[in-house]
Design a protein around this motif. Structure first.
Motif, PDB file in Angstrom:
ATOM      1  N   ALA A   1       0.610  -1.249  -0.550  1.00  0.00           N
ATOM      2  CA  ALA A   1      -0.040  -0.263  -0.575  1.00  0.00           C
ATOM      3  C   ALA A   1       0.399   0.998  -0.096  1.00  0.00           C
ATOM      4  O   ALA A   1       1.626   1.427   0.738  1.00  0.00           O
ATOM      5  N   ASP A   2       0.574   2.681  -0.734  1.00  0.00           N
ATOM      6  CA  ASP A   2       0.900   3.549  -0.756  1.00  0.00           C
ATOM      7  C   ASP A   2       0.214   4.210   0.785  1.00  0.00           C
ATOM      8  O   ASP A   2      -0.671   3.913   0.557  1.00  0.00           O
ATOM      9  N   SER A   3       1.391   4.901   1.061  1.00  0.00           N
ATOM     10  CA  SER A   3       0.827   5.493   2.850  1.00  0.00           C
ATOM     11  C   SER A   3       0.265   6.610   2.223  1.00  0.00           C
ATOM     12  O   SER A   3      -0.609   6.757   2.911  1.00  0.00           O
TER      13      SER A   3
ATOM     14  N   SER B   1      -8.519   2.553  -8.826  1.00  0.00           N
ATOM     15  CA  SER B   1      -8.306   3.755  -8.911  1.00  0.00           C
ATOM     16  C   SER B   1      -7.184   3.773 -10.074  1.00  0.00           C
ATOM     17  O   SER B   1      -6.247   2.771  -8.907  1.00  0.00           O
ATOM     18  N   GLY B   2      -6.600   4.555 -10.825  1.00  0.00           N
ATOM     19  CA  GLY B   2      -5.245   4.639 -11.442  1.00  0.00           C
ATOM     20  C   GLY B   2      -5.164   5.571 -11.173  1.00  0.00           C
ATOM     21  O   GLY B   2      -3.819   6.413 -11.293  1.00  0.00           O
ATOM     22  N   GLY B   3      -5.597   6.761  -9.863  1.00  0.00           N
ATOM     23  CA  GLY B   3      -4.962   7.556  -9.908  1.00  0.00           C
ATOM     24  C   GLY B   3      -3.422   7.572  -9.285  1.00  0.00           C
ATOM     25  O   GLY B   3      -3.007   7.070  -8.107  1.00  0.00           O
TER      26      GLY B   3
ATOM     27  N   ALA C   1      -9.814   3.291  -3.701  1.00  0.00           N
ATOM     28  CA  ALA C   1     -10.590   3.838  -3.853  1.00  0.00           C
ATOM     29  C   ALA C   1     -11.880   3.275  -2.598  1.00  0.00           C
ATOM     30  O   ALA C   1     -12.118   2.328  -1.978  1.00  0.00           O
ATOM     31  N   SER C   2     -12.549   5.011  -2.439  1.00  0.00           N
ATOM     32  CA  SER C   2     -13.417   4.836  -0.633  1.00  0.00           C
ATOM     33  C   SER C   2     -14.326   3.396  -0.706  1.00  0.00           C
ATOM     34  O   SER C   2     -15.224   4.143  -2.290  1.00  0.00           O
TER      35      SER C   2
ATOM     36  N   ASP D   1     -11.103  10.365 -14.230  1.00  0.00           N
ATOM     37  CA  ASP D   1      -9.872  10.102 -14.352  1.00  0.00           C
ATOM     38  C   ASP D   1      -9.380   9.447 -13.629  1.00  0.00           C
ATOM     39  O   ASP D   1      -8.521   9.503 -12.300  1.00  0.00           O
ATOM     40  N   GLY D   2      -8.865   8.351 -14.437  1.00  0.00           N
ATOM     41  CA  GLY D   2      -8.531   7.227 -13.404  1.00  0.00           C
ATOM     42  C   GLY D   2      -8.914   6.540 -12.864  1.00  0.00           C
ATOM     43  O   GLY D   2      -8.655   5.875 -11.800  1.00  0.00           O
TER      44      GLY D   2
END
Lengths: 448, 448
Positions: free
Chosen positions: A239-241, B419-421, A376-377, B109-110
């Motif tokens: 995971a990205d923080s 999500s690719g954002g 995404a949420s 977007d994304g």
């Protein structure tokens, strides 16, 4: 005036059957008439609403009702009133979900089969406080060609009665039968209506889990709804923080009382010392109480000294908090996370935060929920956000409709078989030694 | 070996969850392994089948069982055996109903949303005598990615047990979990399984109306099936005489025990002296007993003096005869015919014989049944004839699936949001003053 539940159900069915030849335009015009009538009757509606409000305020004063309910009852703000009317126009503008050809095949020369979407029949919709739901649901029913019987909460009785009268007055002047929309008032009527599976085709409870669950246990009629909204966010080792913080905080805090809010955070053990403390910090700053298992507690306790961080108990992982509380669970692997989610989530919506495309795909396939989200949420699980134009409800069922349900959830289909042959078509001429079925695709044009 | 109903249900769910990452090819290969194993075990299957047959023959001799049931039990004819094996290969060759993208839209977007078809989960299938249904249904379940619990009639216990063992042996050597297919033997197990709505998602009863109706009354789990097959043929004032005879005779006599056979003939009064006597003659010649109301009886009695023509009683119009008996009703108008059919048919399949395109269209729209046919026999209502390649059953329900159900009836869908954002996506940034949802259509490519 006071019909029995059976008479109400029969009248709804008769209205449905009488409406089969209506065009899309006729139903749209009926909706515009409803909007006009509501505008015309604004004073009468608001007066009835004030009666409901006073009665409710008395109950609040006596400590018998929550103040938030009174707020949900209130139709008097210009914004709420206009948005109710705008809702009718918005539904009128949506594409008609009926009369779409979804399968067309030529069985033989001159013998053509079409599958055409059509309304389900008679809907029974049960909801709680907000009286504008009468208008909202009536619009969806009229648009999709279904007759509807509505029952609101007893606190909104007066408002619902006047709103229903407006709708019926408008229908009486339109091509849609007046009995298309009927409102009932008492719990006894509901119990009896839930028995009318001969006349009622689908029950849609909109409200608390207790309501939905009660209905699901009380009828043989199919029920569309969700009894639980126990969503999870899984923070993978990759995971990205920043994404983890954003997704976890939004999923939990954007609207904690909603069914698509996250209740459980699952954390991979490899990030207990790196990403997790930052996410915990962000959640605590947002006012979230964290109920942590031993590993997730240990790794944040030294740096975090908030009252909001507590040890979890086992039932926390099966609780729909609906407030700023979140249960936290550390897992040793991706597979353990998936298994945990499949066991504890209510199969509504679950999200993963990961930088691995491969794990994102595996998560979305392996987690057996109506919504599986990547970075995404969980709060995106919503008919309007999904682009359906409206939301009939959110279904955690696994037949008919799953997840956020738009107008498409209010239709089914029928098969239309047309013989244009010289002699009509009979089955006895097909099969061994006879004709063979052609099954060649046809252009999906409407056969009627 | 003897698991409780709860353990069986849990094992099925676990097998289902463990199968989420399987490819279409792996499931097809499992089916081919099942076919191979059945071929290998032919002797063992037929021996078990002989034990069932002897036990059944004893019951027949004692007058406790009908002889026709023994015939349905028998697997030993080369034709029946081969057709059972061919059925497995046929299902293996069908298109995979899962992983079809039915909706795809770009939210931002994304941020991409996909609706993807997927299996429902765990099926409980209850059937009666014919043991080959075990193989048939197991094939459909494996093909569509659903785990299944099967219960056959007690007369086929031995055959079903050995067939199930073959299937499980084959699965054990494949990528599909062995517990994908489980067979239970007793009624008590079924009662308990019908309680397991936490683990079982859909019940499919295949058999008599009594069975289907009993199941529908005994569970909260959705049931797919048809309790009644009360089909009608309506001879309109504009009916062509030859078509009327052909369609009526085929609908009634092609296979009277089938649910898509017609039980009621509705006749417009204008043809009581013209078309109707010829149709009555054709039906009587085909051995059909006609139970006529007064007008339809009066108009044929002078010319027809058959024992097969009798006055009707009111219950005849609500009876699924399933034999060569037909109730006849004269109506004064097209609208009366439609109203009569909507009241008395079981909403399965109803046909009109007419030369009027306008009335044909009105009939198909107004008659509220799964199949509405023009100048064609009700007997066409069948999954194979419709071109589905197979038939899971016929549904008279109005949610999920209606009419003949192919493999598509065994799938639902899930929503996948990717999500690719750069930052992941959160709901809090959308709405008033923030971003707007784009909702632009995407190519329907599989997101995983």
């Amino acid at each position: 005036m006071s019909k029995s539940a059976l008479e109400i159900a029969k009248a709804a069915r008769a209205a449905f059957e009488a409406s089969q030849l209506l065009t899309s335009e006729q139903r749209t015009n009926a909706l515009l008439a409803v909007r006009d009538e509501l505008e015309r009757q604004k004073d009468a509606v608001l007066e009835a609403n004030r009666r409901d409000m006073s009665a409710a305020e008395e109950l609040v004063a006596a400590g018998k009702l929550s103040a938030s309910l009174v707020k949900r009852l209130d139709l008097s703000s210009t914004e709420k009133w206009n948005s109710m009317l705008q809702g009718v126009s918005d539904v009128a503008k949506l594409a008609d979900p009926t009369n779409k050809v979804t399968y067309a095949t030529k069985l033989d020369d001159g013998l053509e089969l079409y599958r055409v979407t059509c309304p389900i029949g008679v809907l029974l919709i049960i909801f709680e406080a907000r009286p504008e739901v009468v208008v909202n649901i009536a619009s969806l029913a009229i648009k999709s060609g279904n007759a509807a019987i509505l029952k609101g909460g007893k606190e909104s009785t007066e408002s619902a009665k006047v709103l229903a009268n407006c709708i019926r007055t408008a229908l009486a002047s339109s091509s849609v039968p007046e009995d298309y929309i009927q409102v009932v008032q008492t719990r006894e009527e509901i119990s009896e209506l839930l028995e009318q599976d001969k006349y009622i085709d689908l029950v849609i409870p909109r409200g608390s889990n207790a309501l939905v669950s009660h209905i699901q246990h009380s009828t043989r009629i199919p029920v569309m709804g969700h009894a639980d909204g126990l969503c999870t966010v899984y923070l993978d080792a990759s995971a990205d923080s920043a994404k983890a913080c954003r997704v976890a905080v939004d999923s939990k805090t954007n609207y904690p009382a909603a069914c698509n809010s996250a209740e459980i955070l699952v954390v991979h053990k490899d990030i207990l010392e790196s990403v997790w403390p930052r996410v915990a910090d962000a959640l605590v700053k947002a006012g979230v109480e964290l109920r942590c298992d031993e590993p997730s507690l240990t790794s944040i306790k030294p740096s975090q000294d908030s009252d909001l961080i507590k040890p979890s108990i086992s039932t926390d992982y099966d609780t729909e908090f609906l407030n700023l509380t979140m249960a936290v669970k550390a897992v040793a692997s991706f597979d353990e996370a998936v298994a945990f989610i499949n066991t504890h989530s209510s199969h509504h919506t679950d999200a993963i935060v990961t930088e691995s495309q491969e794990l994102a795909r595996r998560f979305c396939r392996s987690v057996d929920s109506a919504g599986t989200f990547v970075n995404a949420s969980t709060r995106f699980a919503d008919g309007l956000r999904y682009g359906f134009g409206t939301e009939v409800g959110i279904s955690t069922g696994r037949t008919h409709a799953r997840g956020p349900v738009g107008l498409e959830g209010l239709v089914i289909y029928k098969y239309v078989l047309m013989s244009g042959g010289q002699d009509g078509h009979v089955v006895g001429e097909f099969g061994t030694g006879g004709r063979a079925y052609q099954h060649s695709p046809l252009a999906p044009s409407l056969p009627y």
